[in-house]
Motif scaffolding. Sequence first.
Motif, short mmCIF file in Angstrom:
data_model
loop_
_atom_site.label_atom_id
_atom_site.label_comp_id
_atom_site.label_asym_id
_atom_site.label_seq_id
_atom_site.Cartn_x
_atom_site.Cartn_y
_atom_site.Cartn_z
N LEU A 22 3.18 58.83 17.77
CA LEU A 22 3.38 57.60 18.54
C LEU A 22 4.86 57.26 18.60
O LEU A 22 5.41 56.94 19.67
CB LEU A 22 2.59 56.44 17.92
CG LEU A 22 2.89 55.06 18.51
CD1 LEU A 22 2.32 54.93 19.91
CD2 LEU A 22 2.33 53.95 17.61
N VAL A 23 5.52 57.30 17.44
CA VAL A 23 6.95 56.97 17.38
C VAL A 23 7.75 57.90 18.28
O VAL A 23 8.58 57.45 19.09
CB VAL A 23 7.47 57.04 15.92
CG1 VAL A 23 8.99 56.87 15.89
CG2 VAL A 23 6.79 55.97 15.07
N THR A 24 7.52 59.20 18.17
CA THR A 24 8.34 60.13 18.94
C THR A 24 8.01 60.10 20.43
O THR A 24 8.90 60.26 21.27
CB THR A 24 8.19 61.57 18.40
OG1 THR A 24 6.80 61.94 18.35
CG2 THR A 24 8.78 61.67 17.01
N SER A 25 6.76 59.84 20.78
CA SER A 25 6.44 59.76 22.22
C SER A 25 7.06 58.51 22.83
O SER A 25 7.58 58.56 23.96
CB SER A 25 4.92 59.77 22.43
OG SER A 25 4.31 58.61 21.91
N ARG A 26 7.04 57.40 22.10
CA ARG A 26 7.70 56.19 22.61
C ARG A 26 9.21 56.39 22.68
O ARG A 26 9.87 55.84 23.56
CB ARG A 26 7.34 54.98 21.75
CG ARG A 26 5.87 54.60 21.82
CD ARG A 26 5.40 54.45 23.26
NE ARG A 26 3.96 54.34 23.38
CZ ARG A 26 3.30 53.21 23.49
NH1 ARG A 26 3.95 52.06 23.51
NH2 ARG A 26 1.98 53.21 23.60
N ALA A 27 9.73 57.14 21.71
CA ALA A 27 11.17 57.42 21.72
C ALA A 27 11.55 58.22 22.96
O ALA A 27 12.54 57.91 23.64
CB ALA A 27 11.57 58.17 20.45
N GLU A 28 10.77 59.24 23.28
CA GLU A 28 11.06 60.06 24.46
C GLU A 28 11.00 59.22 25.73
O GLU A 28 11.87 59.34 26.60
CB GLU A 28 10.07 61.22 24.54
CG GLU A 28 10.26 62.27 23.46
CD GLU A 28 9.11 63.26 23.41
OE1 GLU A 28 8.23 63.21 24.30
OE2 GLU A 28 9.08 64.09 22.47
N GLN A 29 9.98 58.36 25.83
CA GLN A 29 9.86 57.51 27.02
C GLN A 29 11.06 56.59 27.15
O GLN A 29 11.62 56.41 28.24
CB GLN A 29 8.58 56.68 26.94
CG GLN A 29 7.29 57.48 27.03
CD GLN A 29 6.07 56.62 26.71
OE1 GLN A 29 6.13 55.40 26.73
NE2 GLN A 29 4.95 57.27 26.39
N ALA A 30 11.46 55.98 26.02
CA ALA A 30 12.55 55.00 26.06
C ALA A 30 13.88 55.67 26.38
O ALA A 30 14.68 55.15 27.19
CB ALA A 30 12.64 54.28 24.72
N VAL A 31 14.14 56.82 25.78
CA VAL A 31 15.40 57.52 26.04
C VAL A 31 15.47 57.96 27.50
O VAL A 31 16.52 57.86 28.15
CB VAL A 31 15.56 58.73 25.08
CG1 VAL A 31 16.74 59.60 25.50
CG2 VAL A 31 15.76 58.24 23.64
N THR A 32 14.35 58.42 28.03
CA THR A 32 14.32 58.85 29.43
C THR A 32 14.58 57.68 30.37
O THR A 32 15.32 57.81 31.35
CB THR A 32 12.95 59.48 29.76
OG1 THR A 32 12.76 60.63 28.94
CG2 THR A 32 12.89 59.89 31.22
N SER A 33 13.98 56.53 30.07
CA SER A 33 14.08 55.40 31.02
C SER A 33 15.27 54.48 30.75
O SER A 33 15.81 53.88 31.68
CB SER A 33 12.79 54.58 31.00
OG SER A 33 12.52 54.10 29.70
N ARG A 34 15.69 54.37 29.47
CA ARG A 34 16.75 53.41 29.16
C ARG A 34 17.91 54.01 28.38
O ARG A 34 18.86 53.30 28.06
CB ARG A 34 16.15 52.23 28.36
CG ARG A 34 15.23 51.35 29.19
CD ARG A 34 14.65 50.21 28.39
NE ARG A 34 13.66 50.67 27.41
CZ ARG A 34 12.41 50.97 27.72
NH1 ARG A 34 11.97 50.87 28.97
NH2 ARG A 34 11.57 51.38 26.78
N GLY A 35 17.86 55.27 28.04
CA GLY A 35 18.99 55.93 27.39
C GLY A 35 19.02 55.81 25.88
O GLY A 35 19.87 56.41 25.22
N ARG A 36 18.07 55.05 25.31
CA ARG A 36 18.01 54.91 23.86
C ARG A 36 16.63 54.40 23.46
O ARG A 36 15.86 53.93 24.32
CB ARG A 36 19.08 53.94 23.35
CG ARG A 36 18.86 52.50 23.77
CD ARG A 36 19.82 51.54 23.12
NE ARG A 36 19.46 50.15 23.37
CZ ARG A 36 19.98 49.11 22.75
NH1 ARG A 36 20.93 49.29 21.83
NH2 ARG A 36 19.59 47.88 23.01
#
Length: 253
Positions: A22-36
Amino acid sequence: MVGRRVVVFPTSAELGPALARLVTSRAEQAVTSRGRFTLGLSGGSLVTMLGKELLALPSLDCSKWVVGFCDERVVPFDNPDSTYGLYKNVLFSKINIPDDAILAIDFSLPVNECAEDYSRKLKKAFPEDNIPVFDLLLLGMGPDGHTCSLFPGHPLLEESQKMVAPISDSPKPPPERVTMTFPVVNAARCAAFVSTGGSKAPVLKEVLEGREGPPYPAARVSPTNGELLWLIDEPAAASLTMKVERLSSGDKL
Protein backbone atom coordinates in the motif's frame (compact mmCIF):
# COMPACT_ATOMS: atom_id res chain seq x y z
CA MET A 1 -14.80 11.43 2.95
CA VAL A 2 -14.39 9.44 -0.27
CA GLY A 3 -15.08 6.17 1.49
CA ARG A 4 -14.21 3.86 4.37
CA ARG A 5 -12.89 0.34 3.89
CA VAL A 6 -12.45 -2.15 6.72
CA VAL A 7 -10.08 -4.87 5.54
CA VAL A 8 -9.41 -7.95 7.66
CA PHE A 9 -6.36 -10.20 7.28
CA PRO A 10 -6.06 -13.64 8.89
CA THR A 11 -2.99 -12.60 10.92
CA SER A 12 -0.80 -9.56 11.47
CA ALA A 13 1.95 -11.42 9.61
CA GLU A 14 -0.23 -11.40 6.49
CA LEU A 15 -1.26 -7.79 7.03
CA GLY A 16 2.35 -6.56 7.00
CA PRO A 17 3.26 -7.26 3.36
CA ALA A 18 -0.05 -5.78 2.17
CA LEU A 19 0.67 -2.61 4.17
CA ALA A 20 4.11 -2.30 2.59
CA ARG A 21 2.62 -2.62 -0.88
CA LEU A 22 0.00 0.00 0.00
CA VAL A 23 2.77 2.43 0.98
CA THR A 24 4.80 1.84 -2.17
CA SER A 25 1.82 1.93 -4.52
CA ARG A 26 0.67 5.24 -3.05
CA ALA A 27 4.24 6.48 -3.29
CA GLU A 28 4.40 5.63 -7.00
CA GLN A 29 1.08 7.36 -7.65
CA ALA A 30 2.11 10.48 -5.75
CA VAL A 31 5.55 10.76 -7.36
CA THR A 32 4.01 10.33 -10.81
CA SER A 33 1.32 12.96 -10.26
CA ARG A 34 3.00 15.42 -7.88
CA GLY A 35 6.74 14.69 -7.97
CA ARG A 36 6.99 13.48 -4.37
CA PHE A 37 5.32 11.28 -1.76
CA THR A 38 4.39 12.67 1.65
CA LEU A 39 3.99 10.12 4.44
CA GLY A 40 3.00 10.60 8.07
CA LEU A 41 4.14 7.90 10.49
CA SER A 42 2.93 6.75 13.89
CA GLY A 43 4.86 4.68 16.41
CA GLY A 44 4.05 1.51 18.30
CA SER A 45 3.92 -1.79 16.43
CA LEU A 46 3.99 0.06 13.09
CA VAL A 47 7.71 0.73 13.52
CA THR A 48 8.68 -2.94 13.55
CA MET A 49 6.17 -3.87 10.85
CA LEU A 50 7.30 -1.19 8.40
CA GLY A 51 10.97 -1.75 9.13
CA LYS A 52 10.60 -5.42 8.27
CA GLU A 53 8.19 -5.28 5.36
CA LEU A 54 9.41 -2.22 3.45
CA LEU A 55 12.99 -3.45 3.51
CA ALA A 56 11.84 -6.81 2.15
CA LEU A 57 10.56 -5.17 -1.04
CA PRO A 58 12.81 -5.28 -4.11
CA SER A 59 14.16 -1.97 -5.46
CA LEU A 60 12.60 0.26 -2.82
CA ASP A 61 13.21 3.87 -3.86
CA CYS A 62 12.54 6.51 -1.19
CA SER A 63 14.52 9.32 -2.81
CA LYS A 64 11.37 11.40 -3.39
CA TRP A 65 9.69 10.71 -0.08
CA VAL A 66 8.99 13.34 2.58
CA VAL A 67 8.26 11.83 5.98
CA GLY A 68 6.66 13.46 9.02
CA PHE A 69 5.25 12.16 12.27
CA CYS A 70 1.62 12.04 13.31
CA ASP A 71 2.80 12.59 16.87
CA GLU A 72 6.08 12.47 18.72
CA ARG A 73 7.32 12.22 22.27
CA VAL A 74 9.48 15.16 23.36
CA VAL A 75 12.49 13.08 24.36
CA PRO A 76 16.04 12.76 22.95
CA PHE A 77 16.32 10.64 19.81
CA ASP A 78 18.35 8.00 21.64
CA ASN A 79 15.54 7.54 24.17
CA PRO A 80 13.53 4.34 23.52
CA ASP A 81 10.35 6.45 23.61
CA SER A 82 11.46 8.48 20.56
CA THR A 83 9.47 7.46 17.50
CA TYR A 84 12.02 9.13 15.22
CA GLY A 85 14.85 7.30 16.94
CA LEU A 86 13.13 3.93 16.51
CA TYR A 87 12.45 4.51 12.82
CA LYS A 88 15.99 5.75 12.25
CA ASN A 89 17.38 2.49 13.62
CA VAL A 90 15.10 0.09 11.75
CA LEU A 91 14.29 2.00 8.54
CA PHE A 92 15.68 5.47 7.81
CA SER A 93 19.31 4.39 8.11
CA LYS A 94 18.70 1.62 5.57
CA ILE A 95 16.86 3.46 2.78
CA ASN A 96 17.77 6.25 0.37
CA ILE A 97 15.61 8.98 1.87
CA PRO A 98 17.39 12.35 2.12
CA ASP A 99 18.04 13.49 5.69
CA ASP A 100 16.32 16.82 5.07
CA ALA A 101 13.19 14.99 3.89
CA ILE A 102 12.59 13.61 7.38
CA LEU A 103 10.69 16.18 9.45
CA ALA A 104 11.83 15.61 13.02
CA ILE A 105 11.04 17.63 16.12
CA ASP A 106 13.58 19.70 18.03
CA PHE A 107 13.42 17.86 21.33
CA SER A 108 15.64 20.43 23.04
CA LEU A 109 12.81 22.98 23.03
CA PRO A 110 10.08 23.29 25.68
CA VAL A 111 6.99 21.42 24.56
CA ASN A 112 5.02 24.53 23.47
CA GLU A 113 7.95 25.84 21.41
CA CYS A 114 8.58 22.35 20.06
CA ALA A 115 5.05 22.24 18.65
CA GLU A 116 5.42 25.71 17.11
CA ASP A 117 8.76 24.74 15.57
CA TYR A 118 7.28 21.58 14.10
CA SER A 119 4.37 23.57 12.66
CA ARG A 120 6.89 25.81 10.90
CA LYS A 121 8.60 22.75 9.46
CA LEU A 122 5.29 21.48 8.11
CA LYS A 123 4.47 24.87 6.57
CA LYS A 124 7.88 24.91 4.87
CA ALA A 125 7.36 21.36 3.58
CA PHE A 126 3.83 22.17 2.32
CA PRO A 127 4.18 25.78 1.11
CA GLU A 128 1.14 25.65 -1.15
CA ASP A 129 -1.28 24.25 1.45
CA ASN A 130 -3.03 26.18 4.21
CA ILE A 131 -3.24 22.83 5.97
CA PRO A 132 -0.67 20.14 5.05
CA VAL A 133 -2.20 17.50 2.80
CA PHE A 134 -0.31 14.24 3.29
CA ASP A 135 -0.61 11.56 0.65
CA LEU A 136 -0.78 8.88 3.34
CA LEU A 137 -1.03 8.94 7.12
CA LEU A 138 -0.40 5.67 8.95
CA LEU A 139 -2.26 5.66 12.24
CA GLY A 140 -2.50 3.42 15.26
CA MET A 141 -5.15 3.15 17.93
CA GLY A 142 -4.63 2.60 21.65
CA PRO A 143 -6.84 0.39 23.81
CA ASP A 144 -8.53 3.58 25.06
CA GLY A 145 -9.44 4.58 21.48
CA HIS A 146 -6.82 7.32 21.18
CA THR A 147 -4.93 8.02 17.97
CA CYS A 148 -1.90 10.26 17.46
CA SER A 149 -1.67 11.86 20.92
CA LEU A 150 -5.36 12.76 20.89
CA PHE A 151 -6.84 11.14 23.98
CA PRO A 152 -10.46 10.64 25.08
CA GLY A 153 -11.89 13.64 26.90
CA HIS A 154 -8.85 15.84 26.24
CA PRO A 155 -9.34 19.49 25.17
CA LEU A 156 -7.07 18.93 22.14
CA LEU A 157 -9.88 16.98 20.52
CA GLU A 158 -11.54 20.32 19.77
CA GLU A 159 -8.39 22.12 18.54
CA SER A 160 -9.21 23.69 15.18
CA GLN A 161 -6.56 26.39 14.65
CA LYS A 162 -3.21 24.74 15.31
CA MET A 163 -1.70 22.19 12.92
CA VAL A 164 0.50 20.77 15.64
CA ALA A 165 -0.43 21.02 19.29
CA PRO A 166 1.60 20.46 22.44
CA ILE A 167 0.45 18.12 25.16
CA SER A 168 2.12 18.15 28.56
CA ASP A 169 -0.37 15.97 30.44
CA SER A 170 -0.56 12.84 28.30
CA PRO A 171 -2.37 10.09 30.21
CA LYS A 172 0.10 7.69 28.62
CA PRO A 173 3.78 8.32 29.41
CA PRO A 174 5.88 10.16 28.52
CA PRO A 175 3.66 13.16 29.38
CA GLU A 176 5.18 15.71 26.98
CA ARG A 177 4.35 15.23 23.31
CA VAL A 178 3.43 17.08 20.15
CA THR A 179 0.64 15.86 17.94
CA MET A 180 -1.05 16.57 14.64
CA THR A 181 -4.57 17.86 15.19
CA PHE A 182 -7.74 16.66 13.49
CA PRO A 183 -7.67 19.40 10.81
CA VAL A 184 -4.37 17.97 9.53
CA VAL A 185 -5.34 14.32 9.98
CA ASN A 186 -8.62 14.83 8.12
CA ALA A 187 -6.96 16.74 5.30
CA ALA A 188 -5.00 13.64 4.22
CA ARG A 189 -5.56 12.01 0.85
CA CYS A 190 -5.57 8.68 2.66
CA ALA A 191 -5.58 7.82 6.36
CA ALA A 192 -4.86 4.17 7.13
CA PHE A 193 -5.24 2.64 10.58
CA VAL A 194 -3.36 -0.53 11.44
CA SER A 195 -4.87 -2.34 14.43
CA THR A 196 -4.02 -5.88 15.44
CA GLY A 197 -4.57 -8.23 18.36
CA GLY A 198 -7.53 -9.38 20.40
CA SER A 199 -7.04 -6.68 23.04
CA LYS A 200 -8.23 -4.11 20.48
CA ALA A 201 -11.47 -5.98 19.65
CA PRO A 202 -13.88 -4.33 22.14
CA VAL A 203 -12.84 -0.74 21.43
CA LEU A 204 -12.55 -1.39 17.71
CA LYS A 205 -16.18 -2.48 17.62
CA GLU A 206 -17.24 0.79 19.27
CA VAL A 207 -15.02 2.87 17.00
CA LEU A 208 -16.34 1.28 13.81
CA GLU A 209 -19.94 0.51 14.78
CA GLY A 210 -20.67 3.34 17.21
CA ARG A 211 -21.21 3.64 20.94
CA GLU A 212 -23.30 5.53 23.46
CA GLY A 213 -21.67 8.78 24.49
CA PRO A 214 -18.89 10.73 22.75
CA PRO A 215 -17.09 8.91 19.93
CA TYR A 216 -13.56 7.74 20.58
CA PRO A 217 -10.81 9.93 19.07
CA ALA A 218 -10.04 7.25 16.47
CA ALA A 219 -13.67 7.38 15.33
CA ARG A 220 -13.27 11.09 14.54
CA VAL A 221 -10.78 10.40 11.77
CA SER A 222 -12.76 11.03 8.59
CA PRO A 223 -10.73 12.57 5.74
CA THR A 224 -12.74 15.37 4.15
CA ASN A 225 -11.70 14.57 0.58
CA GLY A 226 -9.77 11.36 1.09
CA GLU A 227 -9.95 7.68 1.87
CA LEU A 228 -10.12 5.96 5.24
CA LEU A 229 -8.71 2.46 5.54
CA TRP A 230 -8.82 0.16 8.54
CA LEU A 231 -6.35 -2.71 8.20
CA ILE A 232 -6.93 -5.22 10.98
CA ASP A 233 -6.34 -8.88 11.76
CA GLU A 234 -8.92 -11.51 12.70
CA PRO A 235 -8.35 -11.23 16.48
CA ALA A 236 -8.98 -7.46 16.36
CA ALA A 237 -12.08 -8.03 14.21
CA ALA A 238 -13.54 -10.67 16.55
CA SER A 239 -16.38 -8.50 17.90
CA LEU A 240 -17.44 -6.84 14.64
CA THR A 241 -20.88 -7.50 13.19
CA MET A 242 -20.54 -5.10 10.26
CA LYS A 243 -19.64 -6.13 6.74
CA VAL A 244 -15.88 -6.23 6.13
CA GLU A 245 -13.50 -7.19 3.35
CA ARG A 246 -11.26 -10.19 3.90
CA LEU A 247 -7.89 -10.39 2.15
CA SER A 248 -4.70 -12.39 2.45
CA SER A 249 -1.11 -11.21 2.18
CA GLY A 250 -0.98 -11.72 -1.58
CA ASP A 251 -4.02 -9.55 -2.32
CA LYS A 252 -3.79 -5.92 -3.36
CA LEU A 253 -5.59 -3.26 -1.37
